[in-house]
Enzyme design. Structure first.
Site, mmCIF file in Angstrom:
data_model
loop_
_atom_site.group_PDB
_atom_site.id
_atom_site.type_symbol
_atom_site.label_atom_id
_atom_site.label_comp_id
_atom_site.label_asym_id
_atom_site.label_seq_id
_atom_site.Cartn_x
_atom_site.Cartn_y
_atom_site.Cartn_z
ATOM 1 C CD GLU A 1 6.974 2.507 5.282
ATOM 2 O OE1 GLU A 1 7.232 3.387 4.438
ATOM 3 O OE2 GLU A 1 5.822 2.212 5.639
ATOM 4 C CG ASN B 1 1.877 2.782 7.182
ATOM 5 O OD1 ASN B 1 3.057 2.506 7.386
ATOM 6 N ND2 ASN B 1 1.497 3.585 6.193
ATOM 7 C CD GLU B 2 4.447 6.704 6.444
ATOM 8 O OE1 GLU B 2 3.734 7.237 5.572
ATOM 9 O OE2 GLU B 2 5.671 6.510 6.292
ATOM 10 C CE1 TYR C 1 10.988 4.525 1.958
ATOM 11 C CE2 TYR C 1 9.325 5.808 3.123
ATOM 12 C CZ TYR C 1 9.779 4.599 2.621
ATOM 13 O OH TYR C 1 9.019 3.457 2.785
ATOM 14 C CG ASN D 1 0.798 5.333 2.446
ATOM 15 O OD1 ASN D 1 1.078 5.512 3.625
ATOM 16 N ND2 ASN D 1 1.356 6.025 1.474
HETATM 17 O O1 AHR Z 1 6.985 2.474 1.175
HETATM 18 C C1 AHR Z 1 6.179 3.334 0.430
HETATM 19 C C2 AHR Z 1 5.240 4.159 1.279
HETATM 20 O O2 AHR Z 1 5.975 5.085 2.020
HETATM 21 C C3 AHR Z 1 4.451 3.391 2.310
HETATM 22 O O3 AHR Z 1 3.278 2.874 1.806
HETATM 23 C C4 AHR Z 1 4.158 4.437 3.343
HETATM 24 O O4 AHR Z 1 4.035 3.908 4.632
HETATM 25 C C5 AHR Z 1 5.287 5.430 3.219
HETATM 26 O O5 AHR Z 1 4.812 6.714 3.129
#
Ligand code: AHR
Length: 541
Positions: free
Chosen positions: A334, A210-211, A282, A110
């Protein structure tokens, strides 16, 4: 503060019924496993002629973001007695060098979507303190692109550079390529030389943002807008250096309401201009995700397997639409377990320097799942060429620093074993395992297996997760075309308490033990796997 918004957004989306939870798909997903085996003994069949793909070492990459104490106090700490003249923590460098991390994504995350790389280059005394809006943190900019390149070189790793496609322009992205990769004679390469760096860094791998699908992301935009911006950036960057490998931003997770549709729309705009698409994930042992049921938590790598299959299906759909000769690969840039340090003060830097953010403490069950995820990545080595354990130091990380040293968290071990022993070709191992029922997932095998065979030295490695929380399992390995030589190493991570974790006071509470070295006869090896365990075993040729 943008990043706290991610969790909030996903929760609201779920309540409104617009987010598709990963699990809602699971019951329909046919896992790529053999038919259930109701007996107690598991059998695996290994044939060295049956392989999935050569394993790209970048499958075991990692990630360092300007976030919390990852950079400052993590790898860069000029005030520390443990640092060298450049301010790099020597103990951390030694750990990373020994691990052999092949590629490290930097500088975000982020953070990158609001980062102006120019703030982080040039004489340190002239660099300004900037408020990072992603994590509400002060960045002193004392560590920037050139420091990262120098540090990477020392630890023997290559950079996977992230670009700001949030507030940043395609022109500024191409300028960074010019700054990094052109030797001399142009505006940005000459700027680098005035900063004392004569030789170009020659960065090969770049993430186009990113995202960008996330409403929490600085500069978030629609898929079509992002796809067009990524295309423009790719064209300008390749005009500077045609040799680049470029990764477009895919969905940031299967819980996103735009999951897969985002990927399709982005690729409709930029398929021909990029090499790969990213995906992130995650996992948490939470009420929402697993009902806090560890037997389900340990199966969640299979839900990542499903995410991989779905994302590839979209890549190939767009390939078909475009009648393209090119086949994209995936960058799983990630992935990790992350759910405890994920709200409130753990996500808000309160405008401080190097605040303690996302400092997740990992336990045994997290490490077992990380082992399962490593297996999943290996089994998909034909289409995943880069993956990054997020992150490397202090922030959701295998390594944690304090003023006196560095600690190995539980998840360090399965990751380090993959780096150490997974080499050569990934084997297409046939597994017959007894199974158990998991809500929304159906029958899940107790044993999760991946293996590699290195054609250069004939060494063969197997990695086995035993998801059974109560019982040891024996696997009978059937060597179909060749029996291996002697066992070179055999390590297991296990314990009686799934929630046990390491700390500076008790750094060895969860640590590898050497496992039995099983003997082979008549083309078979019997291997005993303790309950709640992840085992890595290597044989000579
Ligand atoms: O890795 C932590 C955060 O998780 C990163 O900044 C982002 O890309 C994701 O949401």
């Amino acid at each position: 503060m943008f990043s706290d918004k991610r969790r909030q957004f996903l929760r609201q989306a779920a309540t409104a019924g617009i987010a598709c939870s990963a699990n809602s798909f699971l019951s329909r997903f046919a896992f790529a496993q053999p038919p259930p085996n109701s007996g107690d003994v598991a059998r695996i069949y290994v044939d060295s002629r049956r392989t999935i793909a050569p394993l790209d070492r970048n499958l075991f990459g990692s990630f360092l973001e300007h976030l919390g104490r990852a950079i400052y106090e993590g790898i860069y700490d000029p005030g520390s007695k443990l640092s060298d003249g450049a301010g790099f923590r020597k103990d951390v460098m030694e750990e990373v060098r020994q691990l052999g991390v092949p590629i490290i994504r930097y500088p975000g995350g982020n953070f990158v979507s609001g980062y102006n790389w120019i703030d982080g280059v040039g004489p340190k005394k002239d660099r300004t303190r900037v408020l990072d809006k992603a994590w509400n943190t002060i960045d002193t900019n004392q560590f920037g692109t050139n420091e990262f390149m120098a540090w990477s070189k020392i630890v023997g790793s290559r950079p996977l550079m992230g670009l700001n496609l949030g507030t940043g322009s395609a022109e500024r992205a191409a300028a960074l390529v010019e700054y990094c990769n052109i030797e001399k004679g142009t505006k940005w390469s000459e700027l680098r030389r005035t900063h004392g760096i004569e030789q170009p860094h020659k960065v090969g791998h770049w993430c186009l943002g990113n995202e960008m699908d996330g409403p929490w992301q600085i500069g978030h935009m629609t898929a079509t807008e992002y796809g067009m911006k990524a295309q423009d950036a790719a064209r300008q960057m390749r005009a500077v250096d045609p040799s680049l490998t470029l990764i477009a931003c895919g969905s940031s997770g299967p819980g996103m309401p735009t999951y897969l549709e985002w990927d399709r729309e982005v690729l409709e705009q930029c398929y021909e201009y990029v090499d790969a698409l990213s995906l992130h994930r995650y996992i948490g042992n939470t009420q929402e995700e697993t009902g806090k049921d560890s037997t389900k938590f340990l199966a969640m790598n299979l839900s990542m397997e499903k995410q991989i299959a779905e994302t590839l299906a979209v890549c190939d759909l767009v390939r078909g639409h475009k009648r393209s000769a090119k086949k994209l690969w995936l960058s799983f840039d990630e992935w990790n377990v992350w759910y405890r340090a994920r709200n409130g003060d753990a996500m808000d830097g309160h405008e401080k320097e190097a605040p303690h953010l996302l400092e997740e403490v990992y336990n045994l069950e997290d490490a077992l799942l990380v082992g399962g995820i490593v297996n999943t990545l290996m089994r998909n080595a034909d289409r995943i060429k880069i993956a990054c354990l997020a992150q490397l130091v202090n922030v959701i990380a295998p390594l944690v620093t304090n003023a006196n040293g560095v600690l190995r968290q539980t998840i360090f071990y399965p990751y380090s074993w993959a780096l150490q022993w997974a080499r050569g070709n990934v084997l297409n191992v046939l597994v017959e395992s007894p199974t158990y029922e998991v809500s929304e997932m159906g029958q899940v095998p107790y044993l999760d297996v991946a293996g590699t065979l290195n054609p250069e030295d004939g060494k063969l490695s197997l990695f086995v997760l035993n998801r059974d929380l109560n019982k040891a399992h024996t696997i009978e390995i059937n060597w179909q075309d060749r029996t291996p030589g002697k066992v070179l190493s055999s390590s297991v991570l296990t314990g009686s308490d799934l929630k046990a974790f390491n700390s500076f006071e008790a750094p060895q509470r969860v640590a590898p033990q050497s496992a039995d070295k099983p003997s082979t006869s008549g083309g078979r090896t019997n291997l005993e796997l303790p309950a709640r365990s992840y085992t890595a075993i290597q044989w000579s040729a």
